[in-house]
Design an enzyme around this catalytic site. Structure first.
Site, PDB file in Angstrom:
ATOM      1  N   LYS A  67       0.821  -1.212   0.000  1.00 15.20           N
ATOM      2  CA  LYS A  67       0.000   0.000   0.000  1.00 15.20           C
ATOM      3  C   LYS A  67       0.858   1.266   0.000  1.00 15.20           C
ATOM      4  O   LYS A  67       1.725   1.434   0.847  1.00 15.20           O
ATOM      5  CB  LYS A  67      -0.912   0.006   1.226  1.00 15.20           C
ATOM      6  N   LEU A 101      -4.687  -0.188   7.378  1.00 20.13           N
ATOM      7  CA  LEU A 101      -3.625   0.795   7.624  1.00 20.13           C
ATOM      8  C   LEU A 101      -4.207   2.187   7.449  1.00 20.13           C
ATOM      9  O   LEU A 101      -5.131   2.390   6.654  1.00 20.13           O
ATOM     10  CB  LEU A 101      -2.463   0.599   6.646  1.00 20.13           C
ATOM     11  N   ASP A 102      -3.644   3.148   8.177  1.00 13.07           N
ATOM     12  CA  ASP A 102      -4.064   4.543   8.023  1.00 13.07           C
ATOM     13  C   ASP A 102      -3.731   5.038   6.622  1.00 13.07           C
ATOM     14  O   ASP A 102      -2.899   4.461   5.916  1.00 13.07           O
ATOM     15  CB  ASP A 102      -3.345   5.438   9.039  1.00 13.07           C
ATOM     16  N   ILE A 103      -4.331   6.156   6.240  1.00 14.70           N
ATOM     17  CA  ILE A 103      -4.132   6.702   4.903  1.00 14.70           C
ATOM     18  C   ILE A 103      -2.673   7.055   4.638  1.00 14.70           C
ATOM     19  O   ILE A 103      -2.190   6.926   3.512  1.00 14.70           O
ATOM     20  CB  ILE A 103      -5.050   7.932   4.685  1.00 14.70           C
ATOM     21  N   THR A 105      -0.043   5.566   6.184  1.00 15.72           N
ATOM     22  CA  THR A 105       0.832   4.429   6.497  1.00 15.72           C
ATOM     23  C   THR A 105       0.972   3.546   5.266  1.00 15.72           C
ATOM     24  O   THR A 105       0.000   3.310   4.542  1.00 15.72           O
ATOM     25  CB  THR A 105       0.269   3.611   7.676  1.00 15.72           C
TER      26      THR A 105
END
Length: 237
Positions: A67, A101-103, A105
């Protein structure tokens, strides 16, 4: 699977529209036109729509994705692009992230349509380890590893974090392994000891390690061993 159901899933249309396309003689199975929606497909059948092959899908699917920043792990978000953008798979909208996952990360995200499998990753009862490469704003304090090993108190949390392993790579970069999935946990753990996370990259979930050959935005199917490594649910005695 019935042919009309298969077409509906592959073309992302209603059964009625799938039946209309069948009547229009746009669908072939093994080179022969088939107009009956009730036709039963087998895994060996080769299906084409308007001359374009359609891939049959049997059983659950499992992928790893590297990602990049700027994408969210939800399947639908009105404000941000989602990781589904990268998945060139039939009915990709049915896949979900097993551990988000956070945006901002980056790194390993596991995508699947197997709810039980993803539950064994995300459920607190299974204590699935996750390893992160963490870049810090301030130099690492000498006592941070010991604090994380003992557990730290997060803001507005009742219980201490479970013991975590911290490996120093440099004074500004560490590798952290945790066995929980609390909200923004890694960032909050460092905030609790007076530091700030600048960059966060997930390298591992359980025994599954991010493939170093995957560039940001690329993905691949998991191997049978990777899928099996998540383990089977424990039977109650």
């Amino acid at each position: 699977m019935r042919l009309d159901k298969f077409l509906s899933q592959q073309l992302e249309v209603s059964r009625a529209i799938a039946a209309r396309e069948l009547r229009a003689r746009k669908v072939t199975v093994d080179g022969e036109v088939v107009r009956e929606g009730s036709f039963k497909l087998s895994p060996e059948n080769q299906v084409e729509y308007d001359g374009n092959p359609l891939q049959q899908q049997f059983g659950p699917r499992y992928f790893m994705l590297n990602k990049p920043q700027g994408y969210v792990c939800s399947t639908d978000d009105p404000d941000h692009p989602t990781v589904l953008y990268f998945l060139e798979e039939p009915t990709a909208y049915k896949l979900h992230a097993a551990g988000r996952l956070d945006i901002d990360t980056t790194g390993l995200v596991l995508m699947t349509d197997d709810g039980q499998w993803s539950h064994r990753i995300t459920s607190p009862r299974h204590h699935c380890e996750k390893t992160y490469l963490v870049t810090l704003e301030s130099p690492l304090s000498s006592d941070t590893a010991a604090q994380f090993s003992a557990g730290v108190q997060l803001h507005n949390e009742k219980d201490l974090t479970k013991p975590a392993r911290l490996e120093a790579i440099s004074e500004y970069q560490v590798r952290l392994t945790i066995s929980e999935g609390r909200y923004h946990q890694v960032k909050r753990m460092f905030a609790a000891v007076g530091n700030h996370v600048v960059e966060l990259h997930r390298e591992r979930i359980g025994a599954i390690v991010l493939d170093e050959d995957l560039a940001p935005g690329e993905y691949r199917a998991l191997t049978e061993d990777e899928i099996a490594s998540v383990g089977l649910p424990k039977q109650k005695k």
